[in-house]
Design an enzyme around this catalytic site. Structure first.
Site, PDB file in Angstrom:
ATOM      1  N   THR A   1      11.806   4.486  -7.247  1.00 39.10           N
ATOM      2  CA  THR A   1      10.957   3.845  -8.217  1.00 39.10           C
ATOM      3  C   THR A   1      11.991   3.937  -9.556  1.00 39.10           C
ATOM      4  O   THR A   1      12.620   5.137  -9.704  1.00 39.10           O
ATOM      5  CB  THR A   1       9.701   4.075  -8.273  1.00 39.10           C
ATOM      6  OG1 THR A   1       8.905   3.680  -7.478  1.00 39.10           O
ATOM      7  CG2 THR A   1       9.038   3.720  -9.620  1.00 39.10           C
TER       8      THR A   1
ATOM      9  N   ASP B   1       0.786   3.362  -8.010  1.00 39.35           N
ATOM     10  CA  ASP B   1       0.197   3.998  -9.123  1.00 39.35           C
ATOM     11  C   ASP B   1       1.042   3.144 -10.488  1.00 39.35           C
ATOM     12  O   ASP B   1       0.838   3.211 -11.435  1.00 39.35           O
ATOM     13  CB  ASP B   1       0.786   5.433  -9.560  1.00 39.35           C
ATOM     14  CG  ASP B   1       2.196   5.825  -9.094  1.00 39.35           C
ATOM     15  OD1 ASP B   1       2.857   5.268  -8.140  1.00 39.35           O
ATOM     16  OD2 ASP B   1       2.734   6.511  -9.699  1.00 39.35           O
TER      17      ASP B   1
ATOM     18  N   GLY C   1       6.716   8.583  -7.243  1.00 38.00           N
ATOM     19  CA  GLY C   1       6.342   9.520  -5.973  1.00 38.00           C
ATOM     20  C   GLY C   1       5.086   8.883  -5.114  1.00 38.00           C
ATOM     21  O   GLY C   1       5.124   7.657  -5.385  1.00 38.00           O
TER      22      GLY C   1
HETATM   23  N1  ASP Z   1       5.012   5.685  -6.715  1.00 34.02           N
HETATM   24  C1  ASP Z   1       5.345   4.316  -6.216  1.00 34.02           C
HETATM   25  C2  ASP Z   1       4.455   3.693  -5.442  1.00 34.02           C
HETATM   26  O1  ASP Z   1       3.503   4.602  -4.841  1.00 34.02           O
HETATM   27  C3  ASP Z   1       6.592   4.826  -5.246  1.00 34.02           C
HETATM   28  C4  ASP Z   1       7.969   5.460  -5.971  1.00 34.02           C
HETATM   29  O2  ASP Z   1       7.539   6.184  -6.825  1.00 34.02           O
HETATM   30  O3  ASP Z   1       8.840   5.094  -5.373  1.00 34.02           O
HETATM   31  O4  ASP Z   1       4.427   2.547  -5.179  1.00 34.02           O
END
Ligand code: ASP
Length: 353
Positions: A216, A247, A268
């Site tokens: 992300t 999130d 995350g």
């Molecule tokens: N937080 C993101 C999600 O759960 C994934 C990521 O941070 O890469 O969709």
């Protein structure tokens, strides 16, 4: 005599304030390109170079906006657009695949002066979700839009739309295949969703393909006027099903900004970041407990870890103090604050502030 001296003194003081770096208001930005299992022995020198170069390019794009007096919001959008357009990160082009083999994008933005915010989830055709969330915030009465409705809004506002294939990359396709194989093994050949997402090795890790770096992207910025802004953009998690949303578009979990405290962007395992209301929790610890950026980031991430989640955050306050903290093995990250050395880092043993 005093009549002549005072104006002279005032002019001299003003000139000093304008030229002395110590008297100038700090401005700058901090960015991330995702947290996860990012280890030196798994990365070729060429790929590492590419990541560092793209992080620096995104950082400089945002810093240039701030340097010429532009807003924190404009800097966030300029930076995140560079990262969305790069196939290296899990946002825009290069986003991870859903179980159905599509890319579905989530994003959000918030400004610290007015506490206005915009978010979208489940987009399949908008090239740059970070540009659309600004429109949701500024040109609609809403904060969050999803799916086909959000696409319709994007069409009505003239946003660039692309076929879903534009986002696809071979690397992410392989990640999906691996995740599906593991899922099928874990579920004895059935493709059902494991209920227990927290026990290592039972189902959660396989379903979410936790061993893959997440990727992300996000940015927090402070402009010369002293305003903060934060933005985050993602494809979510590999092999996501049932319209799963993480999130990132949840204001207070993936993104938060408040001039009174700080700007935050998270990355995350989204389910844990929603439950821990990560971005707002960091701001609240600063507001209610008087903690600084580094301590509040560490304290909130410890709560995430206690629940079984992992990931990282970038946090920036009005004085230019920042933290890039994570409890995963690495996090793509970079920071540039006026009058301080620039940092571009990837691994756990490199600087976090
Ligand atoms: N937080 C993101 C999600 O759960 C994934 C990521 O941070 O890469 O969709």
């Amino acid at each position: 005599m005093l009549r002549f001296l005072l104006p002279l003194l005032a002019t001299a003081t003003l000139a000093f304030a304008q030229t002395s770096p110590s008297m100038q208001r700090p401005y700058g930005l901090v960015i991330h390109g995702g947290a996860g299992v990012i280890q030196r022995n798994q990365m070729s020198p060429e790929l590492e170079k590419e990541y560092r170069a793209k992080l620096a390019e995104a950082l400089h794009a945002g810093y240039a906006v701030l340097d010429r007096g532009g807003s924190a919001l404009d800097a966030v959008i300029a930076t995140v657009t560079v990262l969305e357009d790069s196939p290296l990160f899990n946002a825009g082009k290069g986003a991870v695949f859903t179980a159905d083999g599509l890319c579905e994008l989530d994003a959000s933005i918030m400004r610290g002066d007015t506490l206005q915010a915009g978010a979208v989830a489940g987009l399949r055709h908008v090239k740059n979700p970070i540009k659309l969330v600004r429109d949701v915030m500024e040109n609609s009465p809403h904060v969050m839009m999803i799916g086909e409705g959000a696409e319709e809004f994007a069409r009505s506002r003239g946003h660039e739309r692309v076929p879903n294939e534009y986002f696809h990359t071979g690397f992410r396709r392989k990640q999906l295949e691996r995740a599906k194989e593991k899922e099928s093994r874990a579920n004895n050949g059935t493709a059902s969703v494991p209920l227990d997402l927290t026990s290592p090795g039972v189902g959660g890790e396989d379903w979410f393909s936790r061993e893959q770096k997440y990727g992300t992207v996000g940015c927090v910025a402070l402009d010369r006027q002293g305003n903060l802004a934060a933005g985050t953009s993602t494809g979510g998690m590999t092999n996501k099903k049932f319209g799963r949303v993480g999130d990132v578009p949840v204001i207070g979990a993936g993104t938060y900004a408040n001039n009174a405290t700080c700007a935050v962007s998270s990355t995350g395992w989204g389910e844990f970041f929603i439950r821990s209301v990560v971005a707002h929790d960091i701001s609240a610890q600063m507001e209610y407990r008087g903690m600084d950026v580094a301590d509040s980031a560490a304290s909130t991430l410890a709560k995430v870890a206690k629940l079984g989640g992992d990931g990282g955050v970038i946090v920036l306050d009005r004085h230019g103090r920042y933290a890039m903290d994570f409890n995963s093995e690495g996090m793509y990250r970079a920071a540039k604050i006026s009058g301080r050395p620039e940092i571009v880092a990837i691994y756990g043993d490199e600087p976090r502030r």
